[in-house]
Enzyme design. Structure first.
Site, PDB file in Angstrom:
ATOM      1  N   HIS A   6      56.403  44.962  28.745  1.00  0.00           N
ATOM      2  CA  HIS A   6      57.444  44.513  29.665  1.00  0.00           C
ATOM      3  C   HIS A   6      58.390  45.667  29.998  1.00  0.00           C
ATOM      4  CE1 HIS A   6      61.358  42.188  30.334  1.00  0.00           C
ATOM      5  NE2 HIS A   6      60.560  41.768  31.294  1.00  0.00           N
ATOM      6  N   ARG A   7      58.408  46.066  31.266  1.00  0.00           N
ATOM      7  CA  ARG A   7      59.187  47.238  31.725  1.00  0.00           C
ATOM      8  C   ARG A   7      58.768  48.489  30.956  1.00  0.00           C
ATOM      9  NH1 ARG A   7      65.162  44.246  31.626  1.00  0.00           N
ATOM     10  NH2 ARG A   7      64.391  42.251  32.432  1.00  0.00           N
ATOM     11  N   GLU A  33      54.100  45.755  32.899  1.00  0.00           N
ATOM     12  CA  GLU A  33      54.895  45.110  33.943  1.00  0.00           C
ATOM     13  C   GLU A  33      56.086  45.989  34.276  1.00  0.00           C
ATOM     14  OE1 GLU A  33      58.423  42.633  35.220  1.00  0.00           O
ATOM     15  OE2 GLU A  33      58.152  43.891  33.444  1.00  0.00           O
ATOM     16  N   ASP A  35      59.344  46.682  37.677  1.00  0.00           N
ATOM     17  CA  ASP A  35      60.092  46.087  38.789  1.00  0.00           C
ATOM     18  C   ASP A  35      60.338  47.113  39.885  1.00  0.00           C
ATOM     19  OD1 ASP A  35      60.994  43.595  37.100  1.00  0.00           O
ATOM     20  OD2 ASP A  35      61.541  45.347  35.914  1.00  0.00           O
ATOM     21  N   HIS A  48      64.959  47.531  37.056  1.00  0.00           N
ATOM     22  CA  HIS A  48      65.058  46.077  37.013  1.00  0.00           C
ATOM     23  C   HIS A  48      66.240  45.543  37.797  1.00  0.00           C
ATOM     24  CE1 HIS A  48      66.350  42.155  35.385  1.00  0.00           C
ATOM     25  NE2 HIS A  48      65.051  41.900  35.391  1.00  0.00           N
ATOM     26  N   GLU A 108      56.545  43.706  39.957  1.00  0.00           N
ATOM     27  CA  GLU A 108      57.443  42.630  40.378  1.00  0.00           C
ATOM     28  C   GLU A 108      58.297  43.083  41.553  1.00  0.00           C
ATOM     29  OE1 GLU A 108      61.174  39.833  38.918  1.00  0.00           O
ATOM     30  OE2 GLU A 108      59.889  40.741  37.386  1.00  0.00           O
ATOM     31  N   LYS A 110      61.427  42.828  43.494  1.00  0.00           N
ATOM     32  CA  LYS A 110      62.774  42.343  43.170  1.00  0.00           C
ATOM     33  C   LYS A 110      63.573  42.064  44.449  1.00  0.00           C
ATOM     34  CE  LYS A 110      64.303  42.113  39.577  1.00  0.00           C
ATOM     35  NZ  LYS A 110      64.350  40.972  38.610  1.00  0.00           N
ATOM     36  N   ASP A 228      58.572  43.271  25.023  1.00  0.00           N
ATOM     37  CA  ASP A 228      59.227  44.575  24.934  1.00  0.00           C
ATOM     38  C   ASP A 228      58.626  45.428  23.816  1.00  0.00           C
ATOM     39  OD1 ASP A 228      60.998  43.709  26.921  1.00  0.00           O
ATOM     40  OD2 ASP A 228      62.488  43.030  25.466  1.00  0.00           O
TER      41      ASP A 228
END
Length: 241
Positions: A6-7, A33, A35, A48, A108, A110, A228
């Site tokens: 995640h990120r 993943e 953003d 993000h 993603e 945003k 994370d």
């Protein structure tokens, strides 16, 4: 059950930085993943928040600054002095980190706060240029953007993001249309999502940082989790099996 960083590996590295993505790229996990926002001069950057306040030594909205202005800020020191000098990455720079890997790439969009006119077209364009069509899923809380992506490139995988508990989720997702549901993980335990899982639909859940929750989600048949701490969760799940 698949694991996505995640990120990037954001529990051990500053989120959405090249350092976090290089760490994720070395791991034998399914995906990563991140953003995407759009700068004042129309460049795709990976961050993000709508502002740079939380994850840099600067302040202000991404949309109000050029790429050159954003690159001048430090996006690593807030996390640790060891990461001083990390800059905001462009989408192209992040995709290059994974050019020689097999990781599935969750981008993603945003655009749920600011509409970022033309962003979906730019993202679809760079995916095509780098021939990553088979390795990406485009997700968003902005379901209009997901519909736009499907109109631009029907072959690309898309996912609708939700925080809410859903009623008749498959009907809604098919109407967008989207290929997958990405849910805040407690929602996956609700009866409506249990029914979705019985259809073999793609359901990915965020953000799962504790092994007891990861195991529950694995047991009910969730497709993937975003975490994370991808290396830790991966090792903990292996211990169970």
């Amino acid at each position: 059950m698949n694991i996505y960083a995640h990120r990037g590996s954001s529990g051990t590295h500053p989120e959405n930085t090249i350092a976090a993505f290089q760490e994720a790229a070395r791991l034998p996990i399914h995906g990563v993943e991140f953003d995407v926002h759009l700068t004042k001069d129309g460049k795709l950057v990976v961050i993000h928040d709508e502002t740079i306040d939380r994850t840099s030594n600067g302040t202000g909205y991404v949309k109000d600054m050029t790429l050159a202005q954003l690159k001048a800020f430090d996006f690593g020191s807030w996390f640790s002095p060891d990461f001083r000098g990390q800059s905001i990455p462009t989408l192209h720079e992040v995709l290059q980190v994974f050019a020689e890997t097999t990781h599935h790439l969750n981008i993603e969009l945003k655009s749920d706060i600011f509409p970022y006119e033309g962003m979906a077209e730019k993202v679809v364009g760079i995916i095509g240029e780098l021939e990553l069509d088979a390795r990406v899923v485009l997700s968003s809380f902005d379901h209009g953007a997901i519909r736009n992506v499907k109109q631009l490139a029907p072959h690309l995988e898309t996912a609708a993001l939700f925080m809410e508990v859903l009623v008749d989720p498959l009907d809604y997702v098919r109407a967008i249309p989207a290929d997958a549901l990405h849910l805040f993980f407690p929602s996956a335990l609700r009866p409506s999502i249990r029914q979705v899982l019985e259809t073999d639909a793609i359901v990915r859940t965020f953000t799962v940082n504790e092994i007891q929750y990861a195991r529950v989600l694995q047991d009910i048949g969730v497709t993937a989790i975003f975490t994370d701490f991808p290396e830790k969760i991966m090792m903990d799940l292996k211990e169970k099996s």
